[in-house]
Write a protein that holds these residues in place. Structure first.
Motif, mmCIF file in Angstrom:
data_model
loop_
_atom_site.group_PDB
_atom_site.id
_atom_site.type_symbol
_atom_site.label_atom_id
_atom_site.label_comp_id
_atom_site.label_asym_id
_atom_site.label_seq_id
_atom_site.Cartn_x
_atom_site.Cartn_y
_atom_site.Cartn_z
ATOM 1 N N ARG A 91 54.947 -12.678 -17.880
ATOM 2 C CA ARG A 91 54.400 -11.359 -18.854
ATOM 3 C C ARG A 91 52.872 -11.783 -19.347
ATOM 4 O O ARG A 91 52.178 -10.919 -19.199
ATOM 5 C CB ARG A 91 55.302 -11.014 -19.611
ATOM 6 C CG ARG A 91 56.364 -10.216 -19.731
ATOM 7 C CD ARG A 91 57.130 -9.971 -20.953
ATOM 8 N NE ARG A 91 57.745 -10.711 -21.613
ATOM 9 C CZ ARG A 91 58.995 -11.541 -21.560
ATOM 10 N NH1 ARG A 91 59.556 -11.045 -20.695
ATOM 11 N NH2 ARG A 91 59.344 -12.508 -22.138
ATOM 12 N N THR A 92 52.955 -12.984 -19.480
ATOM 13 C CA THR A 92 51.517 -13.305 -20.276
ATOM 14 C C THR A 92 50.563 -13.525 -19.161
ATOM 15 O O THR A 92 49.383 -13.227 -19.288
ATOM 16 C CB THR A 92 51.838 -14.839 -20.837
ATOM 17 O OG1 THR A 92 52.810 -14.658 -21.859
ATOM 18 C CG2 THR A 92 50.222 -15.273 -21.487
ATOM 19 N N ASP A 93 50.801 -13.961 -17.864
ATOM 20 C CA ASP A 93 49.955 -13.902 -16.896
ATOM 21 C C ASP A 93 49.381 -12.710 -16.699
ATOM 22 O O ASP A 93 48.442 -12.270 -16.062
ATOM 23 C CB ASP A 93 50.320 -14.786 -15.686
ATOM 24 C CG ASP A 93 50.486 -16.237 -16.055
ATOM 25 O OD1 ASP A 93 49.666 -16.643 -16.975
ATOM 26 O OD2 ASP A 93 51.012 -17.013 -15.052
ATOM 27 N N ALA A 94 50.510 -11.589 -16.442
ATOM 28 C CA ALA A 94 50.287 -10.145 -16.183
ATOM 29 C C ALA A 94 49.246 -9.633 -17.171
ATOM 30 O O ALA A 94 48.462 -8.918 -17.045
ATOM 31 C CB ALA A 94 51.411 -9.327 -15.978
ATOM 32 N N HIS A 95 49.339 -10.091 -18.602
ATOM 33 C CA HIS A 95 48.678 -9.581 -19.850
ATOM 34 C C HIS A 95 47.129 -10.018 -19.655
ATOM 35 O O HIS A 95 46.373 -9.380 -19.511
ATOM 36 C CB HIS A 95 49.155 -10.204 -20.869
ATOM 37 C CG HIS A 95 48.493 -9.674 -22.090
ATOM 38 N ND1 HIS A 95 48.952 -10.067 -23.414
ATOM 39 C CD2 HIS A 95 47.297 -8.986 -22.478
ATOM 40 C CE1 HIS A 95 48.152 -9.568 -24.523
ATOM 41 N NE2 HIS A 95 47.193 -8.949 -23.838
ATOM 42 N N ILE A 96 47.025 -11.552 -19.233
ATOM 43 C CA ILE A 96 45.816 -12.139 -18.834
ATOM 44 C C ILE A 96 44.959 -11.020 -17.759
ATOM 45 O O ILE A 96 43.948 -10.824 -17.824
ATOM 46 C CB ILE A 96 45.866 -13.361 -18.523
ATOM 47 C CG1 ILE A 96 46.271 -14.102 -19.697
ATOM 48 C CG2 ILE A 96 44.635 -13.977 -18.139
ATOM 49 C CD1 ILE A 96 46.622 -15.637 -19.534
ATOM 50 N N ASN A 97 45.793 -11.004 -16.886
ATOM 51 C CA ASN A 97 45.226 -10.240 -15.650
ATOM 52 C C ASN A 97 44.894 -8.747 -15.995
ATOM 53 O O ASN A 97 43.713 -8.189 -15.425
ATOM 54 C CB ASN A 97 45.956 -9.999 -14.401
ATOM 55 C CG ASN A 97 46.050 -11.507 -13.707
ATOM 56 O OD1 ASN A 97 44.699 -11.866 -13.171
ATOM 57 N ND2 ASN A 97 47.339 -11.900 -13.376
ATOM 58 N N ARG A 98 45.620 -8.019 -16.730
ATOM 59 C CA ARG A 98 45.155 -6.706 -17.328
ATOM 60 C C ARG A 98 43.964 -6.780 -18.221
ATOM 61 O O ARG A 98 43.065 -5.797 -17.974
ATOM 62 C CB ARG A 98 46.378 -6.111 -17.960
ATOM 63 C CG ARG A 98 47.364 -5.575 -17.020
ATOM 64 C CD ARG A 98 48.414 -4.554 -17.989
ATOM 65 N NE ARG A 98 49.088 -5.312 -18.994
ATOM 66 C CZ ARG A 98 50.223 -6.153 -19.060
ATOM 67 N NH1 ARG A 98 50.937 -6.324 -17.792
ATOM 68 N NH2 ARG A 98 50.504 -6.758 -20.060
ATOM 69 N N TRP A 99 43.736 -7.642 -19.004
ATOM 70 C CA TRP A 99 42.826 -7.798 -19.906
ATOM 71 C C TRP A 99 41.505 -8.105 -19.112
ATOM 72 O O TRP A 99 40.504 -7.395 -19.490
ATOM 73 C CB TRP A 99 43.204 -9.183 -20.809
ATOM 74 C CG TRP A 99 41.788 -9.490 -21.647
ATOM 75 C CD1 TRP A 99 41.376 -8.693 -22.585
ATOM 76 C CD2 TRP A 99 40.805 -10.347 -21.324
ATOM 77 N NE1 TRP A 99 40.084 -9.289 -23.195
ATOM 78 C CE2 TRP A 99 40.029 -10.422 -22.575
ATOM 79 C CE3 TRP A 99 40.968 -11.694 -20.745
ATOM 80 C CZ2 TRP A 99 39.144 -11.434 -22.835
ATOM 81 C CZ3 TRP A 99 40.069 -12.682 -20.865
ATOM 82 C CH2 TRP A 99 39.066 -12.368 -22.019
ATOM 83 N N VAL A 100 41.321 -9.074 -18.065
ATOM 84 C CA VAL A 100 40.203 -9.161 -17.196
ATOM 85 C C VAL A 100 39.880 -8.164 -16.456
ATOM 86 O O VAL A 100 38.394 -7.712 -16.270
ATOM 87 C CB VAL A 100 40.072 -10.533 -16.596
ATOM 88 C CG1 VAL A 100 40.368 -11.733 -17.408
ATOM 89 C CG2 VAL A 100 41.094 -10.458 -15.541
ATOM 90 N N ALA A 101 40.867 -7.298 -16.180
ATOM 91 C CA ALA A 101 40.624 -6.098 -15.318
ATOM 92 C C ALA A 101 39.819 -5.026 -16.197
ATOM 93 O O ALA A 101 39.063 -4.307 -15.515
ATOM 94 C CB ALA A 101 41.844 -5.383 -14.941
#
Length: 168
Positions: A91-101
């Motif tokens: 979940r945290t990795d997905a959150h990071i990827n959404r943030w950088v997007a």
């Protein structure tokens, strides 16, 4: 200092490396996962927990979301259940990827002011420096985890950034 493309690449690298380390963690006996290996956060699992805690803390600073409730001293005990750790890590990795997007180059300019739970004071540093630290901190602790896994007789995958798959 850094670009949006760099941040996106490092977020992909982070998720790729975490998936590889989780695969190895699944193959470890619980005693091997939690054995004190004299690392700063003790064990493989303790170091992985600390890294997850720190990622969540930095993301709360970057996007204004929720910070972990646990203190820095408690970070190595964030999870005591491997599956709960895996779920939270993903979940945290997905959150990071959404943030950088959603980042723009302008997002990386200016100061970031936050309360340091480690120094117990307000700190203000350039956003780009903080984001660079975020990705460097991940790489640093994953390197420790990689070394502990290798010492435990397991062979983690490649960690070289140049081997990051294009489709990851």
């Amino acid at each position: 200092m850094i670009t949006v493309e760099y941040c996106r690449m490092m977020a992909r690298y982070n998720a790729w490396q975490n998936r590889g380390q989780m695969d190895v963690m699944k193959s470890l006996k619980p005693a091997d996962l939690t054995r004190d290996r004299k690392a700063f956060f003790g064990s493989i699992f303790g170091t992985a927990n600390h890294l997850l805690w720190a990622d969540r803390l930095w993301m709360s600073r970057f996007d204004g979301g929720f910070a972990p409730r646990e203190t820095a001293a408690e970070s190595a005990q964030l999870h005591d259940n491997l599956q709960l750790y895996f779920d939270d890590r993903m979940r945290t990795d997905a959150h990071i990827n959404r943030w950088v997007a959603g980042l723009s180059q302008v997002s990386l300019i200016g100061p970031l002011t936050y309360h340091s739970v480690v120094a117990d004071r307000e700190i203000s540093k350039p956003v780009a420096m903080c984001v660079s630290h975020f990705f460097n901190h991940q790489t640093h602790h994953r390197g420790q985890i990689h070394a502990m896994m290798t010492a435990a007789g397991h062979t983690p995958g490649d960690t070289d950034l140049v081997f990051l798959p294009d489709d990851d």
